[in-house]
Design an enzyme around this catalytic site. Structure first.
Site, PDB file in Angstrom:
ATOM      1  N   HIS A 157     -22.786 -53.254 -53.487  1.00  0.00           N
ATOM      2  CA  HIS A 157     -23.812 -53.552 -52.187  1.00  0.00           C
ATOM      3  C   HIS A 157     -24.828 -52.990 -52.434  1.00  0.00           C
ATOM      4  O   HIS A 157     -25.125 -51.830 -52.763  1.00  0.00           O
ATOM      5  CB  HIS A 157     -23.045 -52.986 -51.179  1.00  0.00           C
ATOM      6  CG  HIS A 157     -23.452 -53.299 -49.805  1.00  0.00           C
ATOM      7  ND1 HIS A 157     -23.086 -52.521 -48.644  1.00  0.00           N
ATOM      8  CD2 HIS A 157     -24.249 -54.479 -49.506  1.00  0.00           C
ATOM      9  CE1 HIS A 157     -23.743 -53.302 -47.666  1.00  0.00           C
ATOM     10  NE2 HIS A 157     -24.258 -54.580 -48.137  1.00  0.00           N
ATOM     11  N   ASP A 161     -24.515 -51.880 -44.271  1.00  0.00           N
ATOM     12  CA  ASP A 161     -24.176 -52.732 -43.314  1.00  0.00           C
ATOM     13  C   ASP A 161     -23.966 -51.934 -41.887  1.00  0.00           C
ATOM     14  O   ASP A 161     -23.142 -51.114 -41.943  1.00  0.00           O
ATOM     15  CB  ASP A 161     -22.885 -53.654 -43.341  1.00  0.00           C
ATOM     16  CG  ASP A 161     -23.204 -54.770 -44.470  1.00  0.00           C
ATOM     17  OD1 ASP A 161     -24.581 -54.773 -44.903  1.00  0.00           O
ATOM     18  OD2 ASP A 161     -22.241 -55.214 -45.234  1.00  0.00           O
ATOM     19  N   HIS A 236     -23.286 -58.925 -38.071  1.00  0.00           N
ATOM     20  CA  HIS A 236     -23.619 -57.492 -38.596  1.00  0.00           C
ATOM     21  C   HIS A 236     -25.144 -57.311 -39.057  1.00  0.00           C
ATOM     22  O   HIS A 236     -25.790 -58.549 -39.285  1.00  0.00           O
ATOM     23  CB  HIS A 236     -22.752 -56.745 -39.623  1.00  0.00           C
ATOM     24  CG  HIS A 236     -23.178 -57.569 -41.068  1.00  0.00           C
ATOM     25  ND1 HIS A 236     -22.635 -58.603 -41.480  1.00  0.00           N
ATOM     26  CD2 HIS A 236     -23.698 -56.876 -42.067  1.00  0.00           C
ATOM     27  CE1 HIS A 236     -22.628 -59.046 -42.488  1.00  0.00           C
ATOM     28  NE2 HIS A 236     -23.682 -58.096 -43.183  1.00  0.00           N
ATOM     29  N   HIS A 238     -27.631 -56.321 -42.265  1.00  0.00           N
ATOM     30  CA  HIS A 238     -27.582 -55.921 -43.589  1.00  0.00           C
ATOM     31  C   HIS A 238     -28.973 -55.154 -43.604  1.00  0.00           C
ATOM     32  O   HIS A 238     -30.121 -55.739 -43.501  1.00  0.00           O
ATOM     33  CB  HIS A 238     -27.567 -56.789 -44.773  1.00  0.00           C
ATOM     34  CG  HIS A 238     -27.799 -56.655 -45.854  1.00  0.00           C
ATOM     35  ND1 HIS A 238     -26.887 -55.723 -46.761  1.00  0.00           N
ATOM     36  CD2 HIS A 238     -28.754 -56.265 -46.743  1.00  0.00           C
ATOM     37  CE1 HIS A 238     -27.352 -55.559 -48.082  1.00  0.00           C
ATOM     38  NE2 HIS A 238     -28.763 -56.057 -47.878  1.00  0.00           N
TER      39      HIS A 238
END
Length: 264
Positions: A157, A161, A236, A238
């Site tokens: 990642h 998030d 959500h 990011h």
């Protein structure tokens, strides 16, 4: 006694001041010629009716004295009036001076207070613009930075998030300029902002955008609404922090925000 008549006639048309002088001169003349002395002699004492000449000379002396007194009283009255007028004029001038000084002092104080308020406002604005905030209010992290998994093309990642229902307001974390605003492939609808320190922040998967490229933004300004566009498993936000505008220059966003005073 012709002298007494002559003296009275001689001073009949003179001014007030000259009359007083004439009166004194008349007394001296009468004394010198014996007129005054004769008035005090036995013959005069026996005669109850003074001559016309004697009465005219005495009246002239009395009139001269009265006129001299009037002149002196008038002069004193005029002097007092002049002094009163001068005192009044001075008092008015002093009052105007005090009023002017009070006005100047009040204006100077108002100017100083206004300038102080303006300086305070500028300082407050400077602090506000140099302050960083969280991209979302009242939220928490659902996926940490560098978390592994097959969902990310890099193998980990590249951001964090934040939990956010669809339609939650997303805000710029700091002062900067929008360098990207639109659809960004796997990031969906996204915004990239360049900040004053040369770093960049990215906001992905938004449902809608509120800014455009080239726009200046300030901390806490709305830039769009959260969503689930692009490569997303659900609503959500990011969020990435980068040293450059392009993918692959990411840095730890939690450490980035904390270095700017934001606790998450």
């Amino acid at each position: 006694m012709a002298f007494g008549s002559s003296a009275a006639g001689k001073h009949r048309g003179s001014s007030r001041l000259s009359r007083k002088t004439a009166g004194y001169a008349g007394i001296a003349a009468l004394a010198a010629t014996g007129v005054v002395g004769s008035l005090a002699g036995p013959a005069f004492a026996a005669d109850k009716s003074p001559s016309v000449e004697d009465t005219g000379a005495l009246n002239t002396i009395v009139l001269a004295d009265e006129l001299a007194g009037d002149v002196e009283a008038q002069a004193q009255s005029q002097e007092r009036a002049a002094e009163a007028a001068a005192a009044k004029a001075q008092a008015e001038a002093d009052a105007r001076q005090r009023a002017a000084e009070a006005k100047a002092k009040a204006e100077a104080q108002a100017k100083a207070e206004r300038e102080a308020a303006e300086r305070a406002a500028r300082e407050e604005e400077r602090k506000r613009l140099n302050t960083f905030v969280s991209p979302l209010d009242n939220t928490s992290i659902s996926t940490q930075y560098h978390a592994g998994g097959g969902m990310w093309s890099s193998g980990s990642h590249t951001g964090i998030d934040f939990r956010a229902a669809s339609g939650t307001v997303v805000q710029a974390v700091g002062l900067g300029t929008v360098v990207e605003a639109g659809y960004g492939g796997a990031y969906g609808n996204n915004v990239v902002i360049k900040h004053a320190d040369g770093t960049y922040t990215q906001y992905g998967h938004m449902s809608s955008l509120s800014v455009s490229v080239g726009q200046q933004v300030v901390p806490g300004q709305k830039i769009g609404l959260s969503g689930s566009t692009g490569n997303s498993s659900g609503p959500h936000l990011h969020f990435e922090a980068r040293t450059g505008a392009d993918y692959g220059s990411d840095i730890n966003p939690v450490a980035y925000l904390r270095s700017h005073g934001v606790s998450i």
